[in-house]
Design an enzyme around this catalytic site. Sequence first.
Site, PDB file in Angstrom:
ATOM      1  N   LEU A 192      -8.710 -13.691  -6.147  1.00 26.18           N
ATOM      2  CA  LEU A 192      -8.450 -12.431  -5.445  1.00 26.18           C
ATOM      3  C   LEU A 192      -6.976 -12.273  -5.099  1.00 26.18           C
ATOM      4  O   LEU A 192      -6.510 -11.165  -4.810  1.00 26.18           O
ATOM      5  CB  LEU A 192      -9.306 -12.359  -4.170  1.00 26.18           C
ATOM      6  N   GLY A 208      -5.929 -10.932  -8.842  1.00 27.03           N
ATOM      7  CA  GLY A 208      -6.600  -9.889  -8.076  1.00 27.03           C
ATOM      8  C   GLY A 208      -5.997  -8.497  -8.127  1.00 27.03           C
ATOM      9  O   GLY A 208      -6.375  -7.627  -7.324  1.00 27.03           O
ATOM     10  N   ALA A 221     -15.646 -18.274   2.661  1.00 24.65           N
ATOM     11  CA  ALA A 221     -16.733 -17.717   3.475  1.00 24.65           C
ATOM     12  C   ALA A 221     -16.168 -16.771   4.531  1.00 24.65           C
ATOM     13  O   ALA A 221     -16.782 -16.531   5.566  1.00 24.65           O
ATOM     14  CB  ALA A 221     -17.523 -18.849   4.130  1.00 24.65           C
ATOM     15  N   LYS A 250     -10.031  -5.043  10.822  1.00 23.26           N
ATOM     16  CA  LYS A 250     -11.110  -4.660   9.899  1.00 23.26           C
ATOM     17  C   LYS A 250     -12.493  -4.719  10.550  1.00 23.26           C
ATOM     18  O   LYS A 250     -13.379  -3.948  10.193  1.00 23.26           O
ATOM     19  CB  LYS A 250     -11.088  -5.569   8.669  1.00 23.26           C
ATOM     20  N   ASP A 252     -13.225  -2.520  -0.546  1.00 30.96           N
ATOM     21  CA  ASP A 252     -13.005  -3.839  -1.168  1.00 30.96           C
ATOM     22  C   ASP A 252     -14.180  -4.215  -2.066  1.00 30.96           C
ATOM     23  O   ASP A 252     -14.009  -4.879  -3.084  1.00 30.96           O
ATOM     24  CB  ASP A 252     -12.861  -4.931  -0.098  1.00 30.96           C
ATOM     25  N   SER A 261       0.802  -1.233   0.000  1.00 27.38           N
ATOM     26  CA  SER A 261       0.000   0.000   0.000  1.00 27.38           C
ATOM     27  C   SER A 261       0.833   1.281   0.000  1.00 27.38           C
ATOM     28  O   SER A 261       0.502   2.213  -0.748  1.00 27.38           O
ATOM     29  CB  SER A 261      -0.966   0.011   1.185  1.00 27.38           C
ATOM     30  N   THR A 275     -15.237 -25.308   5.305  1.00 29.12           N
ATOM     31  CA  THR A 275     -16.124 -25.543   6.440  1.00 29.12           C
ATOM     32  C   THR A 275     -17.536 -25.174   5.976  1.00 29.12           C
ATOM     33  O   THR A 275     -17.889 -23.994   5.908  1.00 29.12           O
ATOM     34  CB  THR A 275     -15.698 -24.651   7.633  1.00 29.12           C
ATOM     35  N   ASN A 288     -12.200  -1.109   5.623  1.00 34.41           N
ATOM     36  CA  ASN A 288     -10.766  -1.041   5.318  1.00 34.41           C
ATOM     37  C   ASN A 288     -10.282   0.402   5.175  1.00 34.41           C
ATOM     38  O   ASN A 288      -9.119   0.635   4.907  1.00 34.41           O
ATOM     39  CB  ASN A 288     -10.435  -1.839   4.038  1.00 34.41           C
TER      40      ASN A 288
HETATM   41  P1  ATR Z   1     -10.217 -13.336   4.423  1.00 37.70           P
HETATM   42  O1  ATR Z   1     -10.548 -12.156   5.273  1.00 37.70           O
HETATM   43  O2  ATR Z   1      -9.048 -13.130   3.493  1.00 37.70           O
HETATM   44  O3  ATR Z   1     -11.406 -13.873   3.703  1.00 37.70           O
HETATM   45  P2  ATR Z   1     -10.481 -15.374   6.399  1.00 37.70           P
HETATM   46  O4  ATR Z   1     -11.665 -14.666   6.925  1.00 37.70           O
HETATM   47  O5  ATR Z   1      -9.463 -15.917   7.369  1.00 37.70           O
HETATM   48  O6  ATR Z   1      -9.661 -14.446   5.431  1.00 37.70           O
HETATM   49  O7  ATR Z   1     -10.981 -16.559   5.442  1.00 37.70           O
HETATM   50  C1  ATR Z   1     -10.107 -17.455   4.846  1.00 37.70           C
HETATM   51  C2  ATR Z   1     -10.898 -18.336   3.879  1.00 37.70           C
HETATM   52  O8  ATR Z   1      -9.989 -19.246   3.252  1.00 37.70           O
HETATM   53  C3  ATR Z   1     -11.967 -19.196   4.569  1.00 37.70           C
HETATM   54  O9  ATR Z   1     -13.027 -19.403   3.673  1.00 37.70           O
HETATM   55  C4  ATR Z   1     -11.188 -20.502   4.795  1.00 37.70           C
HETATM   56  O10 ATR Z   1     -11.999 -21.655   4.931  1.00 37.70           O
HETATM   57  P3  ATR Z   1     -12.570 -22.097   6.376  1.00 37.70           P
HETATM   58  O11 ATR Z   1     -13.734 -21.203   6.641  1.00 37.70           O
HETATM   59  O12 ATR Z   1     -12.937 -23.500   6.207  1.00 37.70           O
HETATM   60  O13 ATR Z   1     -11.438 -21.874   7.353  1.00 37.70           O
HETATM   61  C5  ATR Z   1     -10.417 -20.578   3.519  1.00 37.70           C
HETATM   62  N1  ATR Z   1      -9.258 -21.455   3.618  1.00 37.70           N
HETATM   63  C6  ATR Z   1      -8.116 -21.246   4.320  1.00 37.70           C
HETATM   64  N2  ATR Z   1      -7.275 -22.304   4.188  1.00 37.70           N
HETATM   65  C7  ATR Z   1      -7.914 -23.201   3.383  1.00 37.70           C
HETATM   66  C8  ATR Z   1      -7.572 -24.495   2.854  1.00 37.70           C
HETATM   67  N3  ATR Z   1      -6.383 -25.064   3.121  1.00 37.70           N
HETATM   68  N4  ATR Z   1      -8.470 -25.108   2.056  1.00 37.70           N
HETATM   69  C9  ATR Z   1      -9.647 -24.543   1.756  1.00 37.70           C
HETATM   70  N5  ATR Z   1     -10.038 -23.331   2.214  1.00 37.70           N
HETATM   71  C10 ATR Z   1      -9.187 -22.668   3.020  1.00 37.70           C
END
Ligand code: ATR
Length: 277
Positions: free
Chosen positions: A222, A244, A133, A72, A108, A23, A158, A93
Site C-alpha cells: 500500500l 500503492g 491489523a 478518520k 480507501d 492530495s 501484535t 476519509n
Molecule cells: P494504518 O491506519 O496505516 O493502518 P495503524 O492503524 O497505525 O496505521 O497500523 C499500523 C500497522 O503497521 C499495524 O498493523 C502495526 O502493527 P501493530 O498492530 O503490531 O502495531 C504495523 N506496524 C507498525 N510498525 C511495525 C513494525 N516495525 N513491524 C511490524 N509491523 C508494524
Amino acid sequence: MKFIGKHGLPVFVIGNPVEHTFSPKIHNSAFEAAGLPHRYFALEVLEGELGYFVDWLSELEAPGANVTLPHKRSICSAIETKTSEVQRLGAANTIFRRRGELRLANTDVYGFRRLVEPWLELAREEGVLVLGAGGAARACLLALEQEDCESVCLWNRTTEKAEALAREFSSLSPEVIGQSKLESGSFDAKLVVNATSVGLDEGDPSLVSHDAVSPGMVGVDLIYNRRTRFLETFDRAGCDSRGGLDMLVYQAAKSWELWTEQEAPVEAMFEAARANL
Ligand code: ATR
C-alpha cells in the site's frame, strides 16, 4: 456564510500533520483538467477543532473534504449520515454533500479494490495474505469481502490485534498466522498485501523474507512513495509486484466524484501523483 471568489469553491484535506500530503496536487490537477474553478487546500485541524470545522463546512457552500490522520475515526461522531462502508469500518476519509447535508464515505476500500483488480481471480482461487491489523488492513479486508475473496490469512506484529480483526470479519474466516509461518512461507496465499507502515521509511526491512516467496506469488504494497524492500523481495523472486499508487489515485478519484458528481479525470490525477512522488 457564503464563499465568494473567482476561484470557485474550496475543498479541504483536514488532518495533523498535513504539510506533506500529495492530495492538493492531485485534486487541483483534476479540477483544472475538468475545467472546474474549485481549489483544494490542506488544513491543519487539531483534535479539539473537529466539531468546529464540521459546523463551518456545513455552513460554507463547499462540496466537502478529505479526512486524514488522526481524524478518520473521530469524524464518525461528528457527522451522522454514513455510507455502509463507513458504518462497517468506523472510519471515513471523505466528507461530501448531498441535498445540503454533509455525509461520510470511505473511498480507501474502492481504491484498494482497484489496486488489486488484476489479481482478484488469483486471490479468490489461491488466497490472500494481509499483513497488518490497523486502519489500512481493515479497509483491505472489507474490499476482499466485497469481492468474495474467501481464503484470507492475516498476520500482524501484535497477534491479538489480528485475532480481533479476524473476529470482526468472521464472514471471511481469516486464518491468523504467526511469525514462524510467515518466515517459512507456510501460508495458503498467492497474493500478499503489505498493509503495515513498514516501508514508509527508507531502510525499513521487508516483512516477508526471500525464502517465503515462491513462483506465482504477487506482492502488493500500500506504500506508494518508494519502491519498498517488500516489493524488491518479490521482484528478486521473479514475481509480479505493485506499489500503492493506484490506491492513492483511485481513492482520490472516488472522493472527487462524490464532490463533483462527474467522472474524475483519472489520467490527470495519475500524472500529478507521479510528478510529485
Ligand atoms: P494504518 O491506519 O496505516 O493502518 P495503524 O492503524 O497505525 O496505521 O497500523 C499500523 C500497522 O503497521 C499495524 O498493523 C502495526 O502493527 P501493530 O498492530 O503490531 O502495531 C504495523 N506496524 C507498525 N510498525 C511495525 C513494525 N516495525 N513491524 C511490524 N509491523 C508494524
